[in-house]
Design an enzyme around this catalytic site. Structure first.
Site, PDB file in Angstrom:
ATOM      1  N   HIS A  81      70.701  35.876  40.608  1.00  0.00           N
ATOM      2  CA  HIS A  81      70.374  37.076  41.311  1.00  0.00           C
ATOM      3  C   HIS A  81      68.956  37.535  41.491  1.00  0.00           C
ATOM      4  O   HIS A  81      68.713  38.321  42.601  1.00  0.00           O
ATOM      5  CB  HIS A  81      71.013  38.214  40.887  1.00  0.00           C
ATOM      6  CG  HIS A  81      72.602  38.220  40.796  1.00  0.00           C
ATOM      7  ND1 HIS A  81      73.531  37.915  41.958  1.00  0.00           N
ATOM      8  CD2 HIS A  81      73.339  38.141  39.603  1.00  0.00           C
ATOM      9  CE1 HIS A  81      74.645  37.788  41.365  1.00  0.00           C
ATOM     10  NE2 HIS A  81      74.725  37.941  40.164  1.00  0.00           N
ATOM     11  N   ASP A 242      73.754  30.005  36.209  1.00  0.00           N
ATOM     12  CA  ASP A 242      74.211  29.763  34.636  1.00  0.00           C
ATOM     13  C   ASP A 242      75.531  29.761  34.692  1.00  0.00           C
ATOM     14  O   ASP A 242      76.194  28.785  33.980  1.00  0.00           O
ATOM     15  CB  ASP A 242      73.459  30.876  33.875  1.00  0.00           C
ATOM     16  CG  ASP A 242      73.814  32.282  34.379  1.00  0.00           C
ATOM     17  OD1 ASP A 242      74.447  32.509  35.211  1.00  0.00           O
ATOM     18  OD2 ASP A 242      73.351  33.130  33.758  1.00  0.00           O
TER      19      ASP A 242
END
Length: 495
Positions: A81, A242
């Site tokens: 993000h 991730d």
């Protein structure tokens, strides 16, 4: 001996794993720290990520049978993000805004009003929070107009590292789907959302190309190869987010439910079809294998128990022991919104501790910290079920908190199911392992979902529900929701 490298560039550190190309066996691993960053203004210099990668890779090789020339491919997974803003010379304009930076909450509210809640969910699969890149771009334009005028390329953290490795401005489906302006279901950017920030910018030229899971980002550049001590023909994978890479590393199948206890708390599963949760609590993002990864992410996880250990003046092992000795019905209730919260979207919230008495013990306070983290994630799993997502398979715990006896046991009690972990001797860092899976898939031109299964780690059960936990579960969740939904401290400024 051909070797692939998996990189996990997280909020706190860079972790590197070296794996045998043919067997997937772990040959070496190491890590290097990143500068600390905390909400509401959570920023890092991207150059620190590169230095940490150099340090971790060098250390991993030095402590293994691998030599630099063995390495044939590398892929980078990273914190999602964030915003890395580059100028026309690909120089970083300002420190990167991280996922847990909540300063763009006002801009997010205005974007939501312009786009519409249901429309945003329908197009991107998620209801973005201040974590998502779009609101950070709006903050950038509004608060730093001179810097914003220099913006020519937009990167997420993993995109920037891949750019340093290859010279190509690329991303992947998993990362693009966490920006707020890319549709996983439609497989396209949504420049109309970016034009709400500035209708005169040529946004399409600033966005990275979205690669497919087995599509290479390219060969390593001569400059990057020299800096890392690698061969000039090393292949670089598309990389990913991730949690998305962790799903590859753990070989997560539909029905499995994964609880990640790290800087953030995440609960996720795998889905072959896109997910659109109209409540806005479940993010229907893409995964790293041409599917989807419905998830719920909270801002506060391992840092909550770090804080509790500090307050009590004990180590983590003792904190676990204390929590497991406590009576759950006597323990106070902690809504652990220490740095605001992401799901539910309450960036200005603060932690609330309720149910204290003159007899509240240190053990009961310790238990409240673990419960505060896990009950927020349990609620996330229930939200998934309400959205029609099956989570009846394995319960897997991962992240740094997975080493804690208390997190393992309390999760088993609260889910009512056995809790498993991947074999720590072979898969201690699921994200780095998943990035290595992708690197091997790119190098061998094997579908990533096939290699994921072939490299699946062994799992072992580490906790089963204790007697009587079923009767407590509903009561504990009810108490937690009562406290968590109180908004008396929302909006209070931090000293």
């Amino acid at each position: 001996m051909p070797v692939v490298v998996g990189v996990d560039s997280s909020t706190q550190s860079c972790k590197v794993e070296l794996r045998d190309l043919h067997s997937g066996a772990l040959l070496g691993a190491d890590s290097a720290p990143h500068p600390p960053a905390f909400a509401p203004c959570s920023e890092q210099d991207p150059a620190a990520w590169w230095r940490a990668l150099e340090t971790a890779l060098s250390a991993a090789i030095a402590d293994s049978p691998v030599v630099h020339d063995d390495i044939a491919a590398i892929s980078v997974a990273a914190q999602c993000h964030g915003l890395v803003a580059l100028d026309a010379s690909d120089e970083v304009i300002r420190p990167a805004k991280l996922w847990n930076d909540t300063q763009s909450a006002p801009q997010l509210d205005r974007l939501r009003e312009s786009i519409g809640t249901e429309e945003w969910i329908r197009t991107v699969g998620s209801l973005p929070t201040a974590a998502f890149t779009l609101s950070k771009l709006a903050w950038f334009a509004e608060t730093e107009p001179e810097n914003f005028s220099r913006l020519r390329r937009i990167c997420l953290p993993h995109d920037w590292l891949t750019l340093r490795l290859t010279g190509r401005h690329v991303t992947d489906r998993s990362e693009a789907s966490g920006t707020g302006y890319w549709s996983a279901a439609q497989n396209r950017y949504l420049p109309e959302y970016l034009r709400l920030i500035d209708e005169n910018r040529d946004w399409e030229t600033m966005l990275p190309e979205v690669l497919q899971p087995e599509e290479p980002a390219g060969p390593i550049t001569a400059e990057a190869a020299e800096a890392l001590g690698l061969r000039p023909d090393v292949l670089v994978g598309a990389g990913g987010g991730d949690q998305h890479a962790a799903a590859l590393g753990l070989a997560v199948e539909p029905g499995d439910i994964v609880y990640t206890i790290a800087t953030s708390g995440v609960v996720f599963t795998s889905s072959a079809e896109p997910v659109f949760d109209t409540s806005g609590l479940v993010d229907g993002v893409a995964d790293c294998a041409c599917g989807y990864l419905p998830l719920v992410s909270t801002l506060n996880a391992a840092r909550v128990t770090d804080w509790a250990a500090m307050i009590l003046g004990v180590g983590h092992e003792q904190l676990s022991h204390m929590a497991l000795e406590a009576d759950p019905l006597r323990s106070p209730v902690l809504a652990s919104f220490l740095d605001g919260e992401r799901k539910p979207n309450r960036p200005a919230a603060r932690g609330t501790l309720a149910g204290l008495t003159a007899g509240t013990s240190r053990e009961e306070f310790a238990l409240a910290a673990f419960n505060g983290v896990l009950l927020g994630l349990i609620r996330g799993e229930f939200n998934m079920n309400s959205a029609g997502i099956d989570t009846s398979g394995r319960v897997i715990i991962t992240g740094g908190g997975a080493r804690s006896r208390a997190y393992r046991q309390i999760l088993a009690d609260l889910t009512g199911r056995p809790v498993t972990v991947a074999d720590s001797s072979d898969a201690d860092e699921a994200t780095a392992r998943g990035a290595a899976v992708q690197a091997a898939a790119v190098l061998t031109r094997t579908p990533v979902h096939e290699l994921r299964r072939a490299w699946a780690p062994r799992t072992e059960t580490v906790a089963v529900p204790r007697r009587g936990s079923a009767e407590l579960r509903e009561q504990l969740l009810s108490r937690y929701l009562t406290v968590a939904e109180w908004d008396g401290f929302d909006g209070m400024a931090r000293e």
